[in-house]
Motif scaffolding. Structure first.
Motif, PDB file in Angstrom:
ATOM      1  N   ALA A   1     -10.313  -2.033 -14.232  1.00  0.00           N
ATOM      2  CA  ALA A   1      -9.867  -1.445 -14.512  1.00  0.00           C
ATOM      3  C   ALA A   1     -11.390  -0.143 -13.262  1.00  0.00           C
ATOM      4  N   SER A   2     -11.927  -0.657 -13.918  1.00  0.00           N
ATOM      5  CA  SER A   2     -13.034  -0.024 -13.501  1.00  0.00           C
ATOM      6  C   SER A   2     -13.763   0.260 -12.090  1.00  0.00           C
ATOM      7  N   ALA A   3     -13.790  -0.980 -11.414  1.00  0.00           N
ATOM      8  CA  ALA A   3     -13.843  -1.921  -9.802  1.00  0.00           C
ATOM      9  C   ALA A   3     -12.553  -0.803  -9.231  1.00  0.00           C
ATOM     10  N   ASN A   4     -11.318  -0.442  -9.762  1.00  0.00           N
ATOM     11  CA  ASN A   4     -10.564   0.124  -8.896  1.00  0.00           C
ATOM     12  C   ASN A   4     -10.283   1.608  -9.345  1.00  0.00           C
ATOM     13  N   SER A   5     -11.328   2.123  -9.994  1.00  0.00           N
ATOM     14  CA  SER A   5     -11.767   3.065 -10.246  1.00  0.00           C
ATOM     15  C   SER A   5     -12.912   4.029  -8.907  1.00  0.00           C
ATOM     16  N   PHE A   6     -13.508   2.687  -9.301  1.00  0.00           N
ATOM     17  CA  PHE A   6     -15.317   3.037  -7.913  1.00  0.00           C
ATOM     18  C   PHE A   6     -13.791   2.893  -6.454  1.00  0.00           C
ATOM     19  N   ALA A   7     -13.039   2.249  -6.065  1.00  0.00           N
ATOM     20  CA  ALA A   7     -12.224   1.638  -4.753  1.00  0.00           C
ATOM     21  C   ALA A   7     -12.443   3.623  -4.876  1.00  0.00           C
ATOM     22  N   GLN A   8     -11.112   4.299  -5.796  1.00  0.00           N
ATOM     23  CA  GLN A   8     -10.879   5.591  -6.119  1.00  0.00           C
ATOM     24  C   GLN A   8     -11.296   6.346  -5.386  1.00  0.00           C
ATOM     25  N   ILE A   9     -12.264   6.300  -5.969  1.00  0.00           N
ATOM     26  CA  ILE A   9     -13.684   7.601  -6.215  1.00  0.00           C
ATOM     27  C   ILE A   9     -14.766   7.392  -4.417  1.00  0.00           C
ATOM     28  N   LEU A  10     -14.376   6.198  -3.999  1.00  0.00           N
ATOM     29  CA  LEU A  10     -14.558   5.850  -2.111  1.00  0.00           C
ATOM     30  C   LEU A  10     -13.877   6.132  -1.719  1.00  0.00           C
TER      31      LEU A  10
ATOM     32  N   GLN B   1      -6.600  -4.087  -7.778  1.00  0.00           N
ATOM     33  CA  GLN B   1      -5.435  -2.944  -7.712  1.00  0.00           C
ATOM     34  C   GLN B   1      -4.996  -3.095  -8.614  1.00  0.00           C
ATOM     35  N   GLU B   2      -5.499  -4.141  -9.900  1.00  0.00           N
ATOM     36  CA  GLU B   2      -4.854  -4.397 -10.956  1.00  0.00           C
ATOM     37  C   GLU B   2      -3.373  -4.812 -10.582  1.00  0.00           C
ATOM     38  N   LEU B   3      -3.289  -4.975  -9.681  1.00  0.00           N
ATOM     39  CA  LEU B   3      -1.895  -6.186 -10.024  1.00  0.00           C
ATOM     40  C   LEU B   3      -1.270  -7.107 -10.479  1.00  0.00           C
TER      41      LEU B   3
ATOM     42  N   ASN C   1      -9.338 -16.663 -27.553  1.00  0.00           N
ATOM     43  CA  ASN C   1      -9.378 -16.590 -29.245  1.00  0.00           C
ATOM     44  C   ASN C   1     -10.657 -16.969 -29.807  1.00  0.00           C
ATOM     45  N   LEU C   2     -11.912 -17.003 -28.848  1.00  0.00           N
ATOM     46  CA  LEU C   2     -12.892 -17.473 -29.191  1.00  0.00           C
ATOM     47  C   LEU C   2     -13.789 -15.947 -28.447  1.00  0.00           C
ATOM     48  N   ALA C   3     -13.010 -15.055 -28.051  1.00  0.00           N
ATOM     49  CA  ALA C   3     -13.643 -13.852 -27.661  1.00  0.00           C
ATOM     50  C   ALA C   3     -13.924 -12.179 -28.848  1.00  0.00           C
ATOM     51  N   THR C   4     -15.001 -11.899 -28.612  1.00  0.00           N
ATOM     52  CA  THR C   4     -15.802 -11.185 -29.912  1.00  0.00           C
ATOM     53  C   THR C   4     -14.353 -10.018 -29.186  1.00  0.00           C
ATOM     54  N   ILE C   5     -14.977  -8.482 -29.815  1.00  0.00           N
ATOM     55  CA  ILE C   5     -14.893  -7.471 -29.360  1.00  0.00           C
ATOM     56  C   ILE C   5     -14.943  -6.260 -28.071  1.00  0.00           C
ATOM     57  N   THR C   6     -16.258  -7.245 -28.257  1.00  0.00           N
ATOM     58  CA  THR C   6     -16.996  -6.760 -27.274  1.00  0.00           C
ATOM     59  C   THR C   6     -16.776  -7.261 -25.627  1.00  0.00           C
ATOM     60  N   ASP C   7     -16.581  -8.907 -26.285  1.00  0.00           N
ATOM     61  CA  ASP C   7     -16.150  -9.274 -24.387  1.00  0.00           C
ATOM     62  C   ASP C   7     -14.257  -8.839 -24.250  1.00  0.00           C
ATOM     63  N   ILE C   8     -13.883  -8.579 -25.518  1.00  0.00           N
ATOM     64  CA  ILE C   8     -12.734  -8.239 -24.843  1.00  0.00           C
ATOM     65  C   ILE C   8     -12.614  -6.864 -24.043  1.00  0.00           C
ATOM     66  N   GLY C   9     -12.917  -6.090 -24.931  1.00  0.00           N
ATOM     67  CA  GLY C   9     -13.856  -4.527 -23.910  1.00  0.00           C
ATOM     68  C   GLY C   9     -13.942  -5.171 -22.299  1.00  0.00           C
ATOM     69  N   GLN C  10     -15.060  -5.699 -22.604  1.00  0.00           N
ATOM     70  CA  GLN C  10     -15.776  -6.001 -20.963  1.00  0.00           C
ATOM     71  C   GLN C  10     -14.412  -6.305 -19.901  1.00  0.00           C
ATOM     72  N   GLY C  11     -14.224  -7.321 -20.324  1.00  0.00           N
ATOM     73  CA  GLY C  11     -12.716  -7.673 -19.830  1.00  0.00           C
ATOM     74  C   GLY C  11     -11.445  -7.205 -19.282  1.00  0.00           C
ATOM     75  N   THR C  12     -11.641  -6.160 -20.452  1.00  0.00           N
ATOM     76  CA  THR C  12     -10.321  -5.226 -20.226  1.00  0.00           C
ATOM     77  C   THR C  12     -10.625  -4.264 -18.927  1.00  0.00           C
ATOM     78  N   ASN C  13     -11.807  -3.941 -19.220  1.00  0.00           N
ATOM     79  CA  ASN C  13     -12.193  -2.534 -18.293  1.00  0.00           C
ATOM     80  C   ASN C  13     -12.953  -3.083 -17.067  1.00  0.00           C
ATOM     81  N   TRP C  14     -13.075  -4.360 -16.855  1.00  0.00           N
ATOM     82  CA  TRP C  14     -13.465  -4.920 -15.697  1.00  0.00           C
ATOM     83  C   TRP C  14     -13.230  -4.149 -14.642  1.00  0.00           C
TER      84      TRP C  14
END
Length: 222
Positions: free
Chosen positions: A26-35, A130-132, A11-24
């Motif tokens: 997912a971005s790692a999974n995308s990197f794995a897909q690219i490799l 893997q976003e499980l 509940n203390l998370a800012t919009i930026t915190d939420i964006g970074q956390g939500t995407n983290w």
């Protein structure tokens, strides 16, 4: 030590915190897909290699190490060639990554990869990228759960029983706030580090947060 401590940080998370956390993750999974696509190596193996090389390794270097090992393997390198690749984690973890990459075709399964990873924290990280529906129980997650800033050196050993209890509370908190557990863990992690001023060790300007490779101090490259 409760669900309330976790949701209080969320509940203390800012919009930026939420964006970074939500995407983290997912971005790692995308990197794995690219490799996986670039080097024609199964995505499960890529996830396993990334997780194996994560202990005490900055995320940026973790990605670099993973690609370097995958590149050698894709070029025809064998197990001994992979052990010659320089990485910034423990030799034992490089061996795990090499074993995952050189698994026989009929053994490149989720269960075989997890058997090689073996440690609960690495398996959790493997699941999360893997976003499980899992989360990584590390020292930061423990501090958030406990509701107290605890230096990683003073975090108790997180055994099977304690890990189960912490994870159950995070899963309940994730259900309450309506996000996947790995996303909740990432958002609260980002928020916690912002609140307590824990920043990237690689950035002296204090403008970025060290990504979710949770192991410190950093290990020397070898």
């Amino acid at each position: 030590m409760s669900v309330q401590n976790i949701t209080a940080v969320y509940n203390l998370a800012t919009i930026t915190d939420i964006g970074q956390g939500t995407n983290w993750y997912a971005s790692a999974n995308s990197f794995a897909q690219i490799l996986s696509e670039r080097y024609e190596v199964s995505k499960l193996q890529i996830h396993g290699v990334i997780a194996a090389l994560s202990p005490r390794n900055r995320w940026e270097r973790n990605m670099q190490d993973a690609e370097n090992m995958v590149k050698v393997y894709a070029a025809g390198g064998d197990y001994s060639d992979l052990l010659e690749v320089k990485v910034c984690t423990f030799t034992a973890n490089k061996i795990k990554a090499a074993k995952i990459l050189t698994l026989p075709v009929d053994q490149r399964s989720d269960s075989e990869i997890k058997a090689i990873l073996s440690g609960p924290k690495m398996i959790e990280f493997y699941h999360c990228i893997q976003e499980l529906d899992d989360l990584c129980i590390d020292g930061h997650a423990y501090s958030i759960w406990a509701g107290d800033r605890i230096t990683l050196a003073n975090v108790p050993s997180i055994g099977k029983k304690l890990r189960k209890a912490i994870k159950a509370d995070y899963l309940q908190a994730a259900e309450e706030v309506g996000v996947p557990p790995y996303v909740l863990q990432a958002i609260t992690w980002v928020t916690w580090r912002r609140i307590h001023g824990v920043w990237s060790l690689s950035n002296t300007s204090r403008t970025t947060i060290q990504p979710l490779n949770y192991y410190v101090p950093l290990h020397s490259c070898r």
